[in-house]
Motif scaffolding. Structure first.
Motif, PDB file in Angstrom:
ATOM      1  N   UNK A  16     -11.969 -14.390  28.227  1.00  0.00           N
ATOM      2  CA  UNK A  16     -11.160 -14.343  27.004  1.00  0.00           C
ATOM      3  C   UNK A  16     -11.889 -15.003  25.837  1.00  0.00           C
ATOM      4  N   UNK A  17     -12.561 -16.084  26.098  1.00  0.00           N
ATOM      5  CA  UNK A  17     -13.285 -16.799  25.041  1.00  0.00           C
ATOM      6  C   UNK A  17     -14.513 -16.039  24.547  1.00  0.00           C
ATOM      7  N   UNK A  18     -15.085 -15.182  25.380  1.00  0.00           N
ATOM      8  CA  UNK A  18     -16.345 -14.509  25.024  1.00  0.00           C
ATOM      9  C   UNK A  18     -16.271 -13.816  23.663  1.00  0.00           C
ATOM     10  N   UNK A  19     -15.135 -13.226  23.344  1.00  0.00           N
ATOM     11  CA  UNK A  19     -14.975 -12.508  22.071  1.00  0.00           C
ATOM     12  C   UNK A  19     -14.901 -13.456  20.877  1.00  0.00           C
ATOM     13  N   UNK A  20     -14.557 -14.719  21.107  1.00  0.00           N
ATOM     14  CA  UNK A  20     -14.267 -15.645  20.008  1.00  0.00           C
ATOM     15  C   UNK A  20     -15.220 -16.825  19.908  1.00  0.00           C
ATOM     16  N   UNK A  21     -16.112 -16.974  20.871  1.00  0.00           N
ATOM     17  CA  UNK A  21     -16.991 -18.142  20.894  1.00  0.00           C
ATOM     18  C   UNK A  21     -17.822 -18.261  19.626  1.00  0.00           C
ATOM     19  N   UNK A  22     -18.397 -17.170  19.181  1.00  0.00           N
ATOM     20  CA  UNK A  22     -19.231 -17.209  17.972  1.00  0.00           C
ATOM     21  C   UNK A  22     -18.387 -17.567  16.747  1.00  0.00           C
ATOM     22  N   UNK A  26     -19.300 -24.186  16.111  1.00  0.00           N
ATOM     23  CA  UNK A  26     -19.576 -25.575  16.519  1.00  0.00           C
ATOM     24  C   UNK A  26     -18.345 -26.263  17.108  1.00  0.00           C
ATOM     25  N   UNK A  27     -17.171 -25.702  16.899  1.00  0.00           N
ATOM     26  CA  UNK A  27     -15.936 -26.278  17.435  1.00  0.00           C
ATOM     27  C   UNK A  27     -15.634 -25.793  18.854  1.00  0.00           C
ATOM     28  N   UNK A  28     -16.457 -24.884  19.368  1.00  0.00           N
ATOM     29  CA  UNK A  28     -16.152 -24.222  20.635  1.00  0.00           C
ATOM     30  C   UNK A  28     -16.011 -25.190  21.819  1.00  0.00           C
ATOM     31  N   UNK A  29     -16.975 -26.058  22.036  1.00  0.00           N
ATOM     32  CA  UNK A  29     -16.924 -26.941  23.216  1.00  0.00           C
ATOM     33  C   UNK A  29     -15.675 -27.819  23.205  1.00  0.00           C
ATOM     34  N   UNK A 160     -12.100 -32.356  14.999  1.00  0.00           N
ATOM     35  CA  UNK A 160     -12.133 -30.993  14.452  1.00  0.00           C
ATOM     36  C   UNK A 160     -10.811 -30.678  13.762  1.00  0.00           C
ATOM     37  N   UNK A 161      -9.712 -31.047  14.391  1.00  0.00           N
ATOM     38  CA  UNK A 161      -8.397 -30.780  13.795  1.00  0.00           C
ATOM     39  C   UNK A 161      -8.252 -31.494  12.452  1.00  0.00           C
ATOM     40  N   UNK A 162      -8.721 -32.723  12.374  1.00  0.00           N
ATOM     41  CA  UNK A 162      -8.664 -33.465  11.109  1.00  0.00           C
ATOM     42  C   UNK A 162      -9.559 -32.812  10.058  1.00  0.00           C
ATOM     43  N   UNK A 163     -10.752 -32.384  10.468  1.00  0.00           N
ATOM     44  CA  UNK A 163     -11.676 -31.726   9.539  1.00  0.00           C
ATOM     45  C   UNK A 163     -11.092 -30.426   9.008  1.00  0.00           C
TER      46      UNK A 163
END
Length: 186
Positions: A16-22, A26-29, A160-163
């Protein structure tokens, strides 16, 4: 409650993530590990019943995705739309009401008591545990939460959420208010 089961690999989540990773970039991990932690908690609340695994995995991959797909602080509806579109486009056959509900109500402050309550409530409790960094435990021990966090480190997810609140809202304060107004449910 029995010992929490930690699955380090979830092939459906990775698919599921494969389509959205790019797009997530930088927030992916950080987001990926947030998803793994919340799935782990929710499945624990559901006694790791296999019948719920696909819907829980799918709901959590998509539950915050609108932050990146729509650059939106009120991201519940955009996240629901992306999940429902993909469910239909790829013929996953997941119950659209349950998928929508698990995403829509995951920030509800009070317990969810509507249709599909068992799964939606498990997802809601799981996200509160992780969003609060374990300050809200929903019956889990500190040690259990520490085990899950050790398996799936934060990797800056909360930062990331704060940024994103600052980037999308103009300031952390204004963004935080927009997030609260847009996603918190009673």
């Amino acid at each position: 409650m029995p010992e929490i089961e930690i699955k380090l690999e979830r092939p459906r989540v990775e698919m599921l993530f494969a389509r959205y990773q790019e797009l997530i970039g930088k927030d992916y991990e950080g987001y990926r590990n947030h998803v793994y932690r919340t799935i782990t908690y929710a499945m624990h609340f559901l006694d790791n019943a296999e019948e719920y695994e696909q819907i829980v995995e799918t709901a959590f991959v998509y539950h915050d995705i609108g932050l990146w797909t729509d650059n939106e602080l009120a991201y519940l509806e955009p996240s629901e739309a992306v999940a429902l579109d993909d469910n239909e486009s790829f013929n996953w056959g997941l119950d659209p009401d349950l998928l929508r509900g698990a995403i829509h109500w995951h920030h509800k402050i009070t317990p969810y008591k509507g249709p599909n309550a068992k799964v939606i409530e498990a997802c809601r409790k799981a996200d509160w545990i992780d969003a609060s960094k374990g300050m809200v435990r929903k019956g889990l021990s500190k040690e259990t939460i520490q085990k899950v966090e050790a398996a799936f480190p934060n990797n800056g997810f909360h930062n990331t959420l704060l940024r994103l609140a600052k980037d999308y809202g103009g300031s952390t304060l204004v963004g935080g208010l927009k997030v609260t107004k847009g996603i918190v449910k009673w």
